[in-house]
Motif scaffolding. Structure first.
Motif, short mmCIF file in Angstrom:
data_model
loop_
_atom_site.label_atom_id
_atom_site.label_comp_id
_atom_site.label_asym_id
_atom_site.label_seq_id
_atom_site.Cartn_x
_atom_site.Cartn_y
_atom_site.Cartn_z
N THR A 93 9.69 -16.67 7.74
CA THR A 93 8.73 -17.22 8.70
C THR A 93 7.86 -16.46 9.24
N PHE A 94 8.03 -15.32 9.33
CA PHE A 94 7.18 -13.98 9.91
C PHE A 94 5.97 -14.10 8.55
N LYS A 95 6.55 -14.13 7.50
CA LYS A 95 5.48 -13.90 6.15
C LYS A 95 4.75 -15.27 6.19
N THR A 96 5.25 -16.31 6.69
CA THR A 96 4.29 -17.43 6.64
C THR A 96 3.28 -17.40 7.87
N ARG A 97 3.76 -16.80 8.76
CA ARG A 97 2.57 -16.50 9.91
C ARG A 97 1.73 -15.39 9.52
N LEU A 98 2.24 -14.17 8.82
CA LEU A 98 1.18 -13.41 8.26
C LEU A 98 0.25 -14.18 7.34
N GLU A 99 0.62 -14.81 6.58
CA GLU A 99 -0.33 -15.46 5.53
C GLU A 99 -1.37 -16.58 6.26
N LYS A 100 -0.81 -17.32 7.02
CA LYS A 100 -1.52 -18.06 7.91
C LYS A 100 -2.73 -17.40 8.57
N SER A 101 -2.13 -16.37 9.32
CA SER A 101 -3.26 -15.48 9.93
C SER A 101 -4.13 -14.69 9.27
N LEU A 102 -3.75 -14.39 7.96
CA LEU A 102 -4.81 -13.79 6.93
C LEU A 102 -5.54 -14.96 6.72
N GLU A 103 -4.92 -15.83 6.08
CA GLU A 103 -5.96 -17.18 6.02
C GLU A 103 -7.16 -17.56 6.85
N SER A 104 -6.65 -17.50 8.02
CA SER A 104 -7.53 -17.80 9.22
C SER A 104 -8.47 -17.00 9.61
N CYS A 105 -8.47 -15.52 8.93
CA CYS A 105 -9.62 -14.61 9.11
C CYS A 105 -10.54 -14.85 8.23
N GLN A 106 -10.62 -15.55 7.15
CA GLN A 106 -11.48 -15.90 6.06
C GLN A 106 -12.54 -16.40 6.69
N GLU A 107 -12.48 -17.60 7.35
CA GLU A 107 -13.51 -18.29 7.99
C GLU A 107 -14.61 -17.60 9.03
N PRO A 108 -13.94 -17.06 10.14
CA PRO A 108 -14.72 -16.22 10.98
C PRO A 108 -15.45 -14.97 10.13
N LEU A 109 -14.77 -14.53 9.19
CA LEU A 109 -15.62 -13.30 8.46
C LEU A 109 -16.72 -13.91 7.69
N GLY A 110 -16.46 -15.19 7.17
CA GLY A 110 -17.77 -15.95 6.39
C GLY A 110 -18.87 -16.15 7.16
N ILE A 111 -18.64 -16.69 8.60
CA ILE A 111 -19.30 -17.18 9.55
C ILE A 111 -20.22 -15.86 10.00
N ALA A 112 -19.53 -14.85 10.25
CA ALA A 112 -20.19 -13.57 10.70
C ALA A 112 -21.26 -12.98 9.72
N GLN A 113 -20.53 -13.17 8.44
CA GLN A 113 -21.47 -12.48 7.54
C GLN A 113 -22.73 -13.51 7.14
N LYS A 114 -22.44 -15.06 7.44
CA LYS A 114 -23.60 -15.86 7.46
C LYS A 114 -24.67 -15.52 8.29
N CYS A 115 -24.03 -15.41 9.68
CA CYS A 115 -24.88 -15.00 10.61
C CYS A 115 -25.72 -13.92 10.70
N LEU A 116 -25.22 -12.62 9.95
CA LEU A 116 -26.19 -11.68 9.64
C LEU A 116 -27.10 -12.01 8.49
N LEU A 117 -26.75 -12.76 7.54
CA LEU A 117 -27.77 -13.06 6.66
C LEU A 117 -28.92 -14.06 7.23
#
Length: 401
Positions: A93-117
């Motif tokens: 279950t902790f592994k699943t939490r880590l995977e979801k947390s890791l996946e959830s970081c992709q959208e904010p990262l993409g948005i931050a990079q798009k904002c910079l662009l």
């Protein structure tokens, strides 16, 4: 032939009595020996029976003790197996939490990079390395560091799950062997002297090369239990670490997101204020342009209006210059006409004021154009920050997994 037909020899009565006595004595001796043998056999049979029963009873007790010992270790192994299985499930279950947390970081990262662009599309003086850009760069760095940390923790979790499963496998194999041994000893414990399935075996009494000592037998299960305990403790420590990492990273990301949003809000306010001041200045410049245009028109009209009086004055002088003889007198009229022509000529020729006014108008026009361009720059910056970036960032959601 004659000898063959002779009668057998006859014994004396004394010989007959002696023979009978010897036979009786021999019989009595044999009887005594037989009785002693029977008595010794009975004693030996009783002793063997007693020894056999005692040995068999001792073996039965040993088997019973062994059964209890196997049951004890089997219970210990069962407990450890249950614990390691539980910790592995929790770790999954902790592994699943880590995977979801890791996946959830992709959208904010993409948005931050798009904002910079997007903010690279700012123009002019607005293409500034402001607080928003600094915080966006920091946000990208934080997100990338979090992704690396979560990825490394996920790898550690996968490795711990593998170790847990390895410990589980060892426990299961040990339990399987214990179960088989217990079934065999149960079978042995239920065997009796009258059991139908007992038989002789020439190979029963032997010591196999792979026999282990009781100490090694105990050590084997102890080692499996200790390994399971170690992996269980490692799992508990890793779970605590994952909880701390997920909580801290979510807090860091949420805080940085709030800082960036606040920087955007402040920057938009600053740009709006600057734009409002520029619009105020533009209104002032437009008013001044209108005033200067009126001034230039008035100057031009004033110059144009002086052409009639100038012609009249010069025509008068020209006419009076044709007076005859003594009448060509430099009288007050002549004097005033001369001064009038000079004044009008001087005023008409004073076009430096008009030139200055026209220069001032050109300067105002350039300033108007500059202000309008700067206002467009600010509008472009506001569109990028307020519409493109801030609206896009509304979808950013930092969750605790």
């Amino acid at each position: 032939m004659a000898r063959l037909l002779q009668a057998p020899p006859k014994f004396l009565p004394s010989e007959w009595d002696l023979a009978n006595q010897m036979q009786r004595a021999s019989t009595e001796s044999q009887k005594c020996r037989s009785e002693r043998t029977v008595a010794e056999s009975q004693r030996l049979l009783h002793e063997i029976e007693r020894t056999t029963q005692k040995t068999q009873s001792d073996v039965n007790k040993k088997i019973e003790q062994r059964q209890e010992e196997i049951k004890f270790w089997k219970q210990e192994l069962d407990n450890k197996l249950e614990q390691i299985v539980h910790e592995t499930e929790v770790l999954l279950t902790f592994k699943t939490r880590l995977e979801k947390s890791l996946e959830s970081c992709q959208e904010p990262l993409g948005i931050a990079q798009k904002c910079l662009l997007n903010r690279q599309r700012r123009v002019g003086i607005d293409l500034v390395h402001d607080e928003v850009e600094q915080e966006l760069v920091k946000e990208v760095e934080v997100l990338q560091e979090v992704i690396v940390l979560l990825g490394r923790t996920l790898e550690q979790t996968n490795e711990q799950i593998r170790l847990n499963r390895s410990a589980k496998y060892n426990l299961e194999m040990d339990l399987k062997d214990k179960f088989t041994a217990l079934m065999i000893d149960d079978y042995c414990a239920n065997l009796t002297n009258n059991a139908p399935n007992i038989s002789y075996s020439d190979t029963a009494v032997k010591t196999e090369w792979n026999f282990v000592s009781p100490e090694d037998w105990v050590d084997f299960s102890n080692i499996n239990i200790e390994k399971a305990d170690k992996q269980r403790n490692n799992s508990l420590a890793l779970q605590a670490l994952i909880n701390a990492i997920l909580s801290q990273t979510a807090s860091d990301l949420r805080r940085q997101c709030q800082v960036v949003n606040a920087a955007f809000t402040n920057r938009v306010k600053e740009v709006k204020d600057a734009k409002h001041k520029l619009e105020t200045l533009l209104a002032v410049v437009l008013d001044e342009v209108a005033s200067q245009e009126k001034n230039i028109a008035a100057l031009k009209k004033a110059i144009a209006d002086k052409e009639g009086p100038a012609k009249v004055a010069q025509t008068r002088l020209e006419a009076r210059n044709r007076r005859p003889n003594v009448e060509l007198c430099y009288d007050p009229v002549q004097h005033r006409l001369t001064r009038e022509v000079q004044e009008i000529t001087t005023n008409i020729q004073r076009q430096d004021t008009l030139a200055e006014a026209e220069t001032a108008l050109k300067g105002l026009s350039r300033q108007q154009l500059s202000l309008e361009e700067e206002i467009q720059v600010k509008e472009n910056s506001l569109y990028i920050d307020e519409v493109l970036c801030m609206q896009m960032r509304e979808s950013v959601c930092i969750n605790n997994f």
